[in-house]
Enzyme design. Structure first.
Site, PDB file in Angstrom:
ATOM      1  CG  HIS A 121      -0.204   0.256   2.585  1.00 20.50           C
ATOM      2  ND1 HIS A 121      -0.276  -0.330   3.439  1.00 20.50           N
ATOM      3  CD2 HIS A 121      -0.101   1.087   2.864  1.00 20.50           C
ATOM      4  CE1 HIS A 121       0.142   0.123   4.603  1.00 20.50           C
ATOM      5  NE2 HIS A 121       0.839   1.188   4.374  1.00 20.50           N
ATOM      6  CG  ASP A 151       0.200  -3.843   2.358  1.00 19.27           C
ATOM      7  OD1 ASP A 151      -0.083  -3.301   1.768  1.00 19.27           O
ATOM      8  OD2 ASP A 151       0.027  -3.601   4.024  1.00 19.27           O
ATOM      9  N   GLY A 231       3.433   6.879   7.682  1.00 22.46           N
ATOM     10  CA  GLY A 231       5.191   7.122   7.030  1.00 22.46           C
ATOM     11  C   GLY A 231       6.324   5.506   8.005  1.00 22.46           C
ATOM     12  CB  SER A 233       2.848   2.013   6.139  1.00 21.33           C
ATOM     13  OG  SER A 233       2.193   2.031   6.533  1.00 21.33           O
ATOM     14  CG  LEU A 285      -8.578  -3.636 -16.038  1.00 21.90           C
ATOM     15  CD1 LEU A 285      -8.442  -4.064 -17.504  1.00 21.90           C
ATOM     16  CD2 LEU A 285      -9.456  -3.322 -15.357  1.00 21.90           C
TER      17      LEU A 285
END
Length: 381
Positions: A121, A151, A231, A233, A285
């Site tokens: 993410h 993730d 931040g 993460s 996609l």
């Protein structure tokens, strides 16, 4: 009378002498006591590891503090500060560019590149990602592999590019055994909190591995009360040996909750990281998207909930079909989709070269278009 005067005078002189001797002997004793208290905390404290004197102030660092400092100094050079640039269009079809901050961990390097693991993410939907090591200038990173369900994402950055900004000795983090950790053990979280550069927070392991649902994704995580802020993460959660035992991913933000942060367990992350390093091509996609809830749809006069196309990636599958920025995707290959997770899961079930039907809403009109699923590009976040 005269005898009394003489006797009183002699007595006074004797008393003064006795008192003088008492005071004279008390001064060195008092000084000795003061000196004892000044030095006792240093000479009698088994935990003292270092002492520094500044003027008349004596500064000491105990063993636990010294160990914390050593851990941070060991791990900090291996934690990257990540800056992501995202471009897209808003509900009013106006172009915009936003900047995000996150962290990453250098886990491997070869003769050409350093490899960094972070949360998916942190880089999802980015048009450009830059990393900084040891407070260097930003260096452009490339995507090696990604797994939205876990993730996790792996980035690479050229060692020659790092050398140009002064980073000539890239440090690689040591990963530890998260399963061996016990509740109550000290842990330290290191990361790019608030995008202001690497900082450290300290706490304990609050809970061993558990499955939690974070933003619609089921993750196996460790729980800690070490502060994890925006931040952080993708940053490191390390044990008392300076080994990475978790990849920080989320904090519960509620007024009724305090001190609950989650970190993807290292034992869970390591095999996924290895798989991403050797990832095979998958279909995509080729769009940047965001979920539109029923509430948001009503607020912006959209016909229904679905997935909003923010940007169509040039050369991607959607760019060769009649799909445009601002379209609302409501169905993919016959399956209704109401969130980005649902759409990504549906795409994941496809094969390269397969033709699928995509239902979109554009300016209030619903239509179905055919899309040939092309191979994903490793440079597409």
């Amino acid at each position: 009378m005269k005898k009394n005067f003489i006797r009183n005078t002699v007595l006074a002189v004797v008393l003064c002498g006795v008192i003088g001797l008492g005071i004279g002997s008390a001064i060195p004793v008092t000084e000795s006591i003061i000196e004892h208290f000044n030095t006792a905390s240093v000479s009698n404290d088994a935990d003292v590891i270092s002492t520094e004197t500044t003027g008349n102030v004596r500064v000491t660092m105990d063993e636990a503090s010294q160990n914390t400092v050593e851990i941070i100094n060991k791990v900090k050079p291996t934690v990257a500060c990540i800056t992501s640039i995202t471009q897209g269009v808003d509900f009013f079809n106006q172009a915009y560019q936003s900047e995000g901050a996150g962290s990453g961990i250098v886990f491997y390097k070869d003769s050409d590149n350093a490899y960094i693991v972070t949360n998916y993410h942190v880089v999802s939907g980015a048009s450009q990602v830059g990393i900084s090591l040891s407070e260097s200038d930003l260096v452009e990173a490339k995507l090696v592999g990604k797994d939205s369900n876990a993730d996790l994402a792996v980035l690479s950055v050229s060692l020659s590019d790092l050398a140009k900004v002064g980073v000539t000795d890239v440090q690689v983090a040591e990963f530890g055994d998260s399963e061996a950790m016990e509740v109550g053990e000290t842990v330290i979280a290191i990361g790019n909190a608030l995008g202001e550069g690497n900082t450290a927070t300290k706490g304990i392991l609050s809970s061993q591995t558990r499955d939690v649902n974070i933003d619609g994704t089921k993750l196996t995580v460790l729980q800690t009360d070490a502060a994890i802020n925006p931040g952080n993460s993708g940053g490191a959660l390390v044990n008392s040996k300076g080994q990475v035992i978790g990849i920080n991913t989320a904090k519960i933000s509620m007024t009724t909750v305090e001190g609950i942060g989650y970190s993807i367990a290292s034992d869970v992350a390591k095999p996924i990281i290895e798989e991403l390093m050797n990832s095979t091509s998958t279909p995509t996609l080729g769009v940047y998207i965001t979920s539109i809830s029923e509430e948001v749809a009503q607020q912006n006069n959209l016909p229904q909930a679905g997935v909003l196309v923010q940007k169509v990636i040039e050369g991607g599958s959607a760019s060769y079909a009649d799909i445009q920025a601002g379209d609302l995707i409501t169905s993919f290959n016959g399956t209704p989709v109401f969130s980005t997770d649902e759409l990504m899961s549906a795409v994941k079930e496809c094969k390269i070269g397969q033709t699928v039907s995509v239902t979109i809403v554009r300016n209030g009109t619903t239509k179905t278009v055919s899309v040939k699923m092309l191979e994903s590009s490793s440079s597409t976040f």
